[in-house]
Design an enzyme around this catalytic site. Structure first.
Site, short mmCIF file in Angstrom:
data_model
loop_
_atom_site.label_atom_id
_atom_site.label_comp_id
_atom_site.label_asym_id
_atom_site.label_seq_id
_atom_site.Cartn_x
_atom_site.Cartn_y
_atom_site.Cartn_z
CE LYS A 201 -4.02 1.57 2.38
NZ LYS A 201 -4.27 1.96 3.29
CB SER B 276 -7.79 3.78 3.59
OG SER B 276 -7.12 3.53 3.35
N GLY C 280 -6.64 1.99 9.46
CA GLY C 280 -6.87 2.48 10.60
C GLY C 280 -8.44 2.22 11.58
CB SER D 218 -7.70 0.80 5.73
OG SER D 218 -8.97 2.13 5.67
#
Length: 628
Positions: free
Chosen positions: A205, A281, A302, A305
């Site tokens: 990521k 995310s 968090g 995600s």
């Protein structure tokens, strides 16, 4: 105390009087030019603060944070009482070599059946190739890592050229991939692969450092103020095992969103339906695994995600316990590599993005592959072992009958009213069917539980993650970088800047209350079970591609069940258990006790084995392990 509400101490809460309240978020759904105009108003003096104040009041945030007396002392990061040892597990040496831990994890898996794996007709019975399939193919000289690389590279380049763009990777260097693959191929030719992960393709990521790639966090500017000088610890551990890194995976800007929408570089699409979001995310990591291009990926979590996109894309995602992974050095933009409250430095400015709620974890197509990657990256730093007093890291012995027998003693906690608060009953019914199957097959006991103060938990998480985010970025925002953020990020910035020091302290007092409630629950059950999300993959509005969107109702459904694991630091895993009527994946979430990753992996493996229906081949899938 005037008009202030006074909460009774957490220990005195009468659970029989707790009534579940369906979440109802009051906020507009905006895209396109309307969204752009809304953000301009938010950033206007006088008008903007009035809008923010109104939204906070409508969602009862002011009432909770400023007009409520909370008797508990603040808890600024998760704190746990000592935990009992898990049963049927193998203890891992977190100070040892990552490749040795991976080898130990291999011994915990059931024997590999090459005939079964390679004789299946993938055209009629879809399945993902596992890490052990790749290892077998390499050792048997069916293919080489270099051959696989040449299957992956043109697909990545094709995604980058689509109109509109929908890149899986933000940073990609084909020649670097070829170089890594050639080195791995040579090791296999010499008969000396480093580990079972040698030659395995993994995406990282974009908020985790992977040298020499820049870490942008999906922004257009973070790499300008903070150059990458070395790998994150999790990345360096994987590199020592022979992993081939394909590049930096796409994500929601700064991780501050649940859809994966990204006007900066293009929005990653869901492999099961390209008109749908992947979830965020960690959108790129989940999509690249679901598409078959990588065996695994590293994401960060968090506020769900890792688990949200894993659920929406039909793969497995593990969020580890807060403090389980070493965070030495600056490791991610969302926090210093993986977990814990930590100040992380570049040459000038310290960053602590989501310091007390964020972890790094693996995403893969199967539980066993998640377990292999987890074994490589785990390991707390010495300071955390003193402050958090973690239990030793363990892996479930899936090859042992004793481990299988341990399933029958598990008590699974279900808060039915919460469990059923979903947009479509396809989600809750599918998860319920799997839990019933678990009970019938393995004897797992279902226990009805009550979780009080869920609205308080959502508010405490928002204030915690938002305050830590804005605290890290104020210097750059004041330096003019704020206007270069996406419109949804700018919306979040205006909200987060409205939080006061007293709001943050109130959120930490709520964290202690909520920790008490959950630790009491874990005296009665071993695992809390929920759907991973309250909705399957949402459609992508065409008007959201250029300017982004704000849709907090959808965000509420996506985050409904994931927050406790972040605010309170518990381990959690999402496993695919079926599809809705539109053929979109549904995930089941398991939330465990602190340091209880082994129990979650064992239970997740059982869920995976019980799922008897054939998996759907994603509409966008690539078989890169072609042996003929």
């Amino acid at each position: 105390m005037g008009k202030k509400r006074v909460m009774v101490p957490a220990a005195d809460v009468d659970l029989s009087a707790v009534k579940y309240q369906n979440e109802a978020i009051q906020a507009p759904h905006l895209t396109g030019l309307k969204f752009k105009l809304f953000v301009k108003l938010l950033e206007t003096p006088l008008i903007g603060p009035l809008i923010i104040s109104h939204l906070k009041k409508e969602n009862k945030m002011i009432e909770l944070l400023q007009n409520t007396v909370i008797p508990e002392a603040p808890m600024y990061r998760p704190e746990y009482p000592p935990q009992e040892s898990e049963t049927g597990v193998v203890v891992v040496d977190e100070d040892g070599k990552p490749e040795d831990r991976v080898e130990l994890a291999m011994k915990c898996l059931p024997p590999y059946n090459a005939a079964s794996s390679w004789n299946e007709d993938l055209a009629s019975s879809f399945r993902y190739w596992k890490i052990r399939d790749y290892a077998h193919a390499y050792r048997s000289k069916f293919v080489t890592p270099s051959m696989v690389a040449e299957q992956i590279i043109p697909v990545i380049e094709e995604f980058n050229k689509k109109d509109p763009p929908m890149p899986l990777l933000i940073s990609f260097d084909a020649e670097e991939v070829r170089k890594q693959a050639a080195a791995s191929t040579k090791r296999f030719e010499e008969g000396s692969p480093i580990s079972i992960l040698d030659g395995i393709f993994i995406a990282i990521k974009d908020d985790i450092d992977l040298y020499p790639h820049p870490s942008k966090g999906a922004t257009t500017w973070m790499h300008e103020v903070r150059p990458v000088k070395e790998d994150a610890i999790s990345v360096s551990r994987l590199r020592s095992c022979g992993v081939i890194f394909v590049g930096k995976a796409n994500m929601h800007e700064f991780g501050m969103g649940t859809t994966g929408n990204n006007p900066n570089y293009g929005t990653t699409r869901n492999p099961h339906a390209v008109d749908r979001y992947t979830g965020g995310s960690s959108s790129g990591p989940a999509a690249i695994v679901a598409s078959g291009l990588c065996s695994a990926a590293l994401g960060t979590d968090g506020g769900g995600s890792i688990r949200i996109p894993s659920s929406l894309c039909g793969v497995v995602g593990l969020k580890t316990t807060f403090g389980r992974t070493n965070i030495t050095g600056f490791q991610t933009l969302e926090i210093s590599l993986s977990l814990t409250l930590s100040w992380c430095y570049n040459d000038v400015v310290p960053y602590m993005i989501f310091g007390t709620v964020e972890v790094t974890g693996p995403i893969a197509s199967s539980v066993e592959d998640v377990m292999l990657v987890y074994a490589a990256i785990l390991g707390s730093r010495p300071e955390e072992r003193i402050s958090l007093n973690p239990s030793p890291p363990c892996l479930p012995n899936l090859a042992s009958r004793d481990g299988a027998d341990a399933l029958g003693s598990l008590r699974l906690g279900k808060y039915t009213a919460w469990f059923n608060d979903v947009q479509s009953t396809d989600v809750s019914d599918t998860c319920e069917d799997m839990l019933n199957l678990l009970s019938r097959t393995h004897g797992c006991e279902m226990v009805e539980i009550v979780i009080p103060e869920l609205q308080e938990m959502r508010t405490a998480h928002l204030v915690s993650i938002g305050s830590e985010f804005i605290n890290s970025l104020i210097p750059d925002i004041e330096d003019g970088k704020g206007v270069r953020l996406n419109y949804d990020s700018r919306t979040n910035v205006r909200l987060f800047r409205s939080f006061s020091a007293s709001d943050y302290i109130a959120a930490q007092c709520l964290r202690r209350r909520l920790m008490h409630h959950h630790m009491e629950i874990f005296k009665k059950v071993d695992v809390i079970v929920t759907p991973t999300t309250g909705i399957t993959a949402p459609k992508i509005p065409s008007s959201a591609l250029s300017y982004g969107e704000t849709d907090l109702q959808t965000t509420g459904y996506l985050m409904r069940f994931v927050i406790a694991a972040n605010l309170l630091g518990f381990p959690a895993i999402s496993i695919p258990v079926g599809y809705d009527k539109q053929g979109l994946p549904i995930g089941l979430q398991l939330i465990g006790r602190p340091w209880g990753e082994a129990t979650l992996l064992r239970l997740a493996s059982a869920v995976e084995e019980l799922y008897a229906k054939p998996k759907k081949r994603p509409a966008s899938f690539y078989d890169v392990l072609k042996t003929k």
